[in-house]
Design a protein around this motif. Structure first.
Motif, PDB file in Angstrom:
ATOM      1  N   ARG A 142      17.209  20.994 -25.667  1.00  0.00           N
ATOM      2  CA  ARG A 142      16.285  21.117 -24.533  1.00  0.00           C
ATOM      3  C   ARG A 142      15.327  22.289 -24.740  1.00  0.00           C
ATOM      4  O   ARG A 142      14.162  22.230 -24.344  1.00  0.00           O
ATOM      5  N   GLN A 143      15.805  23.358 -25.370  1.00  0.00           N
ATOM      6  CA  GLN A 143      14.921  24.486 -25.631  1.00  0.00           C
ATOM      7  C   GLN A 143      13.907  24.151 -26.723  1.00  0.00           C
ATOM      8  O   GLN A 143      12.772  24.635 -26.701  1.00  0.00           O
ATOM      9  N   LEU A 144      14.299  23.327 -27.683  1.00  0.00           N
ATOM     10  CA  LEU A 144      13.341  22.864 -28.682  1.00  0.00           C
ATOM     11  C   LEU A 144      12.217  22.080 -28.006  1.00  0.00           C
ATOM     12  O   LEU A 144      11.044  22.215 -28.350  1.00  0.00           O
ATOM     13  N   VAL A 145      12.567  21.283 -27.041  1.00  0.00           N
ATOM     14  CA  VAL A 145      11.569  20.525 -26.295  1.00  0.00           C
ATOM     15  C   VAL A 145      10.640  21.480 -25.544  1.00  0.00           C
ATOM     16  O   VAL A 145       9.419  21.306 -25.522  1.00  0.00           O
ATOM     17  N   SER A 146      11.192  22.525 -24.938  1.00  0.00           N
ATOM     18  CA  SER A 146      10.369  23.482 -24.196  1.00  0.00           C
ATOM     19  C   SER A 146       9.362  24.159 -25.103  1.00  0.00           C
ATOM     20  O   SER A 146       8.195  24.350 -24.730  1.00  0.00           O
ATOM     21  N   LEU A 147       9.789  24.513 -26.303  1.00  0.00           N
ATOM     22  CA  LEU A 147       8.857  25.147 -27.232  1.00  0.00           C
ATOM     23  C   LEU A 147       7.788  24.172 -27.684  1.00  0.00           C
ATOM     24  O   LEU A 147       6.622  24.548 -27.852  1.00  0.00           O
TER      25      LEU A 147
END
Length: 332
Positions: A110-115
């Motif tokens: 999910r953090q990869l998506v945010s970046l």
């Protein structure tokens, strides 16, 4: 993120994790690279320890599939030891503390998506759409608050500390009403909608006074402060960015915010996925809203552009030091 307990307009929840992807596109022929005082395009990696390495590579490859990756945790490796870790890092080092594998693999994705969302926003800088908002229709100024006055800063590269107070002044120069959204991209890469109390945009009336982010209800310039998430290493300064989005029509940007530590989503069954896609597609009205939906949920745009449906995105950044002030001067 932005923190300030006095301003009703400034609401920022601290999302303490970061996603990672490679740069989304190379520079075009003849396109100049970013200046030394601008934040670099996001080039980060996921580094795995022990048997988690293969799963981490799969997580990074799947970061662009926001709808599937964010909602359904990837299957953990049965051979990974319980103490394996994932580290998301860039050229300055780790972006946050190590994540447990496989327990926090879904959170890492999910953090990869945010970046990826933050990087896509950077690449949207400028005006988009016919009959949208033009650069000359907006006056924009970021500065330090010094004894109740705004001391202007350059658009990129100014060094500030956690004790400094800043303000953002936005003036509508057009012969029509405009609508303003301000997004913060934190040192951890989390996207926060600062103007969320006006979900369809802060109205900038034609001929009206400027909107000042950092001005109290009594009109005094009190400023806002940036925050440093607790699990982001403090060994070096990092860039904090403000994305200023202006439209000629009301639009919602709420979908751009990352998931943070929200409760786990419902199981990603085919029925749930179809319902989510239908819901976000039905809610998309303007060109910008449809683009936001695509960035966060992976749902493609379907509606045709309409007159006045464009937008303008301007990006500002500071080099944020983890101490109270930048080296060599006291806080503002």
């Amino acid at each position: 993120c932005i923190r300030d307990s006095h301003m009703p307009v400034v609401m920022a929840s601290t999302l303490t994790a970061k996603g990672a992807t490679s740069t989304l596109r190379p520079l075009a022929d003849g396109e100049p690279p970013l200046a030394d005082d601008e934040p670099p395009l996001a080039t980060v990696r996921v580094r795995a320890r022990d048997a988690a390495e293969g799963a981490a590579e799969g997580a990074a490859d799947g970061a662009r599939d926001a709808a599937a990756s964010a909602a359904q945790p990837p299957a953990p490796s049965a051979t990974a030891p319980p103490d394996a870790e994932l580290v998301i890092e860039d050229a300055r080092g780790p972006l946050r503390g190590p994540l447990r594998f496989p327990d926090q693999l879904a959170f890492a994705v999910r953090q990869l998506v945010s970046l990826a969302v933050a990087q896509a926003l950077r690449e949207l800088e400028g005006a988009e759409g016919a009959e949208g908002v033009e650069d000359h229709e907006l006056a924009l100024e970021l500065g330090l608050v010094d004894r109740g006055h705004l001391r202007p800063l350059p658009p990129h590269g100014a060094q500030v500390g956690l004790g400094d107070r800043l303000a953002l002044r936005v003036q509508n120069l057009a012969a029509r009403d405009l609508y303003l959204h301000v997004l913060d991209v934190s040192v951890a890469g989390d996207v926060t909608l600062v103007t969320k109390l006006a979900p369809s945009g802060v109205c900038l009336p034609r001929g009206g006074p400027p909107f000042v982010l950092g001005q109290g209800e009594d009109g005094r310039m009190i400023g806002f402060q940036f925050d440093w998430p607790g699990d982001v290493p403090r060994g070096a300064p990092r860039f904090e960015e403000l994305m200023v989005v202006v439209t000629a029509q009301r639009a919602s940007l709420a979908d751009l915010e990352g998931p943070g530590d929200a409760p786990a989503p419902a199981p990603n069954t085919a029925a749930n996925a179809a319902a989510d896609a239908a819901a976000v597609t039905r809610s998309a009205r303007t060109r910008l809203e449809e683009l936001v939906t695509q960035l966060r949920h992976g749902v493609c745009r379907s509606a045709s552009p309409r007159p006045g449906d464009g937008f303008l995105l301007r990006r500002l950044s500071v080099l944020l030091h983890p101490g109270p002030a930048a080296p060599g001067r006291p806080p503002s």
